[in-house]
Motif scaffolding. Sequence first.
Motif, PDB file in Angstrom:
ATOM      1  N   ARG A 249     100.315  39.914  12.236  1.00  0.00           N
ATOM      2  CA  ARG A 249     100.929  40.841  11.271  1.00  0.00           C
ATOM      3  C   ARG A 249     102.440  40.588  11.124  1.00  0.00           C
ATOM      4  O   ARG A 249     103.224  41.512  10.944  1.00  0.00           O
ATOM      5  CB  ARG A 249     100.712  42.305  11.686  1.00  0.00           C
ATOM      6  CG  ARG A 249      99.275  42.725  11.686  1.00  0.00           C
ATOM      7  CD  ARG A 249      98.697  42.692  10.262  1.00  0.00           C
ATOM      8  NE  ARG A 249      97.461  43.426  10.192  1.00  0.00           N
ATOM      9  CZ  ARG A 249      96.266  42.921  10.521  1.00  0.00           C
ATOM     10  NH1 ARG A 249      96.152  41.669  10.920  1.00  0.00           N
ATOM     11  NH2 ARG A 249      95.179  43.659  10.429  1.00  0.00           N
ATOM     12  N   PHE A 325      99.164  51.785  12.710  1.00  0.00           N
ATOM     13  CA  PHE A 325      99.793  51.205  13.907  1.00  0.00           C
ATOM     14  C   PHE A 325      99.276  49.795  14.139  1.00  0.00           C
ATOM     15  O   PHE A 325      98.170  49.457  13.711  1.00  0.00           O
ATOM     16  CB  PHE A 325      99.467  52.054  15.147  1.00  0.00           C
ATOM     17  CG  PHE A 325      99.910  53.485  15.016  1.00  0.00           C
ATOM     18  CD1 PHE A 325     101.232  53.834  15.238  1.00  0.00           C
ATOM     19  CD2 PHE A 325      99.011  54.476  14.663  1.00  0.00           C
ATOM     20  CE1 PHE A 325     101.653  55.151  15.104  1.00  0.00           C
ATOM     21  CE2 PHE A 325      99.418  55.799  14.534  1.00  0.00           C
ATOM     22  CZ  PHE A 325     100.738  56.140  14.748  1.00  0.00           C
ATOM     23  N   TYR A 348      91.321  42.577  24.604  1.00  0.00           N
ATOM     24  CA  TYR A 348      91.187  41.216  24.078  1.00  0.00           C
ATOM     25  C   TYR A 348      92.249  40.339  24.738  1.00  0.00           C
ATOM     26  O   TYR A 348      93.419  40.333  24.309  1.00  0.00           O
ATOM     27  CB  TYR A 348      91.383  41.219  22.545  1.00  0.00           C
ATOM     28  CG  TYR A 348      90.586  42.308  21.849  1.00  0.00           C
ATOM     29  CD1 TYR A 348      89.253  42.111  21.504  1.00  0.00           C
ATOM     30  CD2 TYR A 348      91.183  43.536  21.522  1.00  0.00           C
ATOM     31  CE1 TYR A 348      88.523  43.110  20.867  1.00  0.00           C
ATOM     32  CE2 TYR A 348      90.456  44.545  20.892  1.00  0.00           C
ATOM     33  CZ  TYR A 348      89.128  44.324  20.569  1.00  0.00           C
ATOM     34  OH  TYR A 348      88.403  45.312  19.947  1.00  0.00           O
ATOM     35  N   TRP A 361      91.263  52.978  19.550  1.00  0.00           N
ATOM     36  CA  TRP A 361      90.587  53.528  20.737  1.00  0.00           C
ATOM     37  C   TRP A 361      91.544  54.439  21.517  1.00  0.00           C
ATOM     38  O   TRP A 361      91.182  55.548  21.916  1.00  0.00           O
ATOM     39  CB  TRP A 361      90.079  52.382  21.617  1.00  0.00           C
ATOM     40  CG  TRP A 361      89.265  52.831  22.796  1.00  0.00           C
ATOM     41  CD1 TRP A 361      87.925  53.038  22.834  1.00  0.00           C
ATOM     42  CD2 TRP A 361      89.768  53.146  24.107  1.00  0.00           C
ATOM     43  NE1 TRP A 361      87.552  53.462  24.081  1.00  0.00           N
ATOM     44  CE2 TRP A 361      88.661  53.540  24.895  1.00  0.00           C
ATOM     45  CE3 TRP A 361      91.042  53.138  24.690  1.00  0.00           C
ATOM     46  CZ2 TRP A 361      88.780  53.913  26.227  1.00  0.00           C
ATOM     47  CZ3 TRP A 361      91.172  53.511  26.029  1.00  0.00           C
ATOM     48  CH2 TRP A 361      90.051  53.892  26.777  1.00  0.00           C
ATOM     49  N   LYS A 369      91.469  61.677  16.743  1.00  0.00           N
ATOM     50  CA  LYS A 369      90.567  61.264  15.651  1.00  0.00           C
ATOM     51  C   LYS A 369      90.126  62.508  14.874  1.00  0.00           C
ATOM     52  O   LYS A 369      89.648  63.475  15.460  1.00  0.00           O
ATOM     53  CB  LYS A 369      89.360  60.538  16.236  1.00  0.00           C
ATOM     54  CG  LYS A 369      88.578  59.747  15.207  1.00  0.00           C
ATOM     55  CD  LYS A 369      87.535  58.903  15.906  1.00  0.00           C
ATOM     56  CE  LYS A 369      86.836  57.975  14.959  1.00  0.00           C
ATOM     57  NZ  LYS A 369      86.011  57.006  15.675  1.00  0.00           N
ATOM     58  N   LEU A 384      92.962  54.730  13.660  1.00  0.00           N
ATOM     59  CA  LEU A 384      94.156  53.913  13.413  1.00  0.00           C
ATOM     60  C   LEU A 384      94.771  54.225  12.040  1.00  0.00           C
ATOM     61  O   LEU A 384      95.879  53.790  11.730  1.00  0.00           O
ATOM     62  CB  LEU A 384      93.699  52.444  13.463  1.00  0.00           C
ATOM     63  CG  LEU A 384      94.662  51.326  13.691  1.00  0.00           C
ATOM     64  CD1 LEU A 384      95.617  51.646  14.813  1.00  0.00           C
ATOM     65  CD2 LEU A 384      93.894  50.051  14.016  1.00  0.00           C
TER      66      LEU A 384
END
Length: 428
Positions: A249, A325, A348, A361, A369, A384
């Motif tokens: 990004r 974000f 990851y 998450w 959420k 997100l």
Amino acid sequence: MQYPVYLQLTGTENVYAIQGPSRFWECTRMGGQTMCHDVIATTWPERQRILDMLSDDGPWSAVAREDFEAAWKAGGGQPSVDHEAFHLQEHVDLAAYTTFGIHAKARWFADITSLEALRAALDWARSHNRELLVLGGGSNMLLHGDVDALVLRIQLHGTTVLSDDGQRVQVAVGAGEVWHDFVMDTLDRGWGGLENLSLIPGSVGASPMQNIGAYGVEIKDHFAWLDAVRVSDGALQRFNAQECAFGYRESVFKREERGKWILVQVAFDLDRESPLRMGYGAIEEELKHLAPEDRTHRDVSDAVIRIRRSKLPDPAEIGNAGSFFKNPTVPASVANTLLAAHPHMPNYPQPSGEVKLAAGWLIEQAGWKGHRRETHGVHDRQALVLVHFGGATGQEVWALAQDIMASVEDKFGVALEPEVNQIGAKAP
Ligand code: EPU
């Protein structure tokens, strides 16, 4: 080619600064006087002059930038600008021009439909000492209030096939094209490469700015080059992938060169035979009704569209700017401590040894959420994404973002960073 190119005509005092494939500045000496011109080469003889000047075998030699500038100053050189080429508007509401749909007014505003209009607008802003804000699809910004600047909406259109060997294609696209429409056009023509990037909101010109990515593909994987106009003097310059310094990004246009360039055209390398990428997330699952040998680029695109529609709000219905974000990257030691407490946390590992975490998450686990504050909130299917139901100010949305960041930091010790550009944010 890096513009400007500074040249001297051998045996004379005439000097030239080539600003791009269709523009040069010249200073010629006649009878002790220096005369300077800005030549916009829209017709063939002038364009041929530029090609001749740039060819290796002509009577041209390099000259120092300072020497050209001294001559340009002595001759009273001024960039010639067609002030009629752009139409200046005032006090324009930007709600319809950003995907968040928040009301905020631009003090000055212009739609840019040609390079001439862009140069005229830049010249106006320079001579009136106004700041600039460039809008592509307006899909990655939150306006914190009215914008005391000249807002340019880039509306440069058109797609040109530059080469096609029957399999591989290079195509150049105007920065103002809608990204998703361009992706659909490439698939209609049978070109593969961009199918995983279907339905990303925004314009073609915004796509390299933050190296857009989804489902295991980033724009840099198919990027050939881009043309950008320098804000300070209107010169056109071509950037290859290396010069764009793409990251997650990120690109040079978000960092060192921030605010210095306006992207006008982007070229991509596409391939009728490019392999399908189905390894990420739910794509394989979405395509399991098709035998692997029957799957096409279009099938992958359809799967991506179905997945995105199921999780992400459509800006035409609910204001939003996609992921608000970035996914944070943390040292392995931090990730391991978190994993000991939360064994199911998505993580990851990166080639650098660091570990990328899923901001969505972390935000969901922190209880956000679906959180709603009347006019705005957190999307109920993807934490997100912040959403605007109508009537919120940018500062209210930003206050929610700050509460989320503080809460994630508090619960997990991880600092989140906004992915969306904050326009007019007050320093904390
Ligand atoms: N997750 C949750 N709760 C949520 C959201 C996500 O637990 O509310 C978990 C998911 O279950 C998954 C992990 O977090 O295990 C990652 O989620 P997902 O695969 O949906 O992707 P993401 O990391 O949330 C990124 C991009 C998206 C892009 C998707 C798919 C960023 C900041 N976002 O999201 O990009 O579409 O991957 O490739 O990198 C955008 O930039 O606007 C955007 C939507």
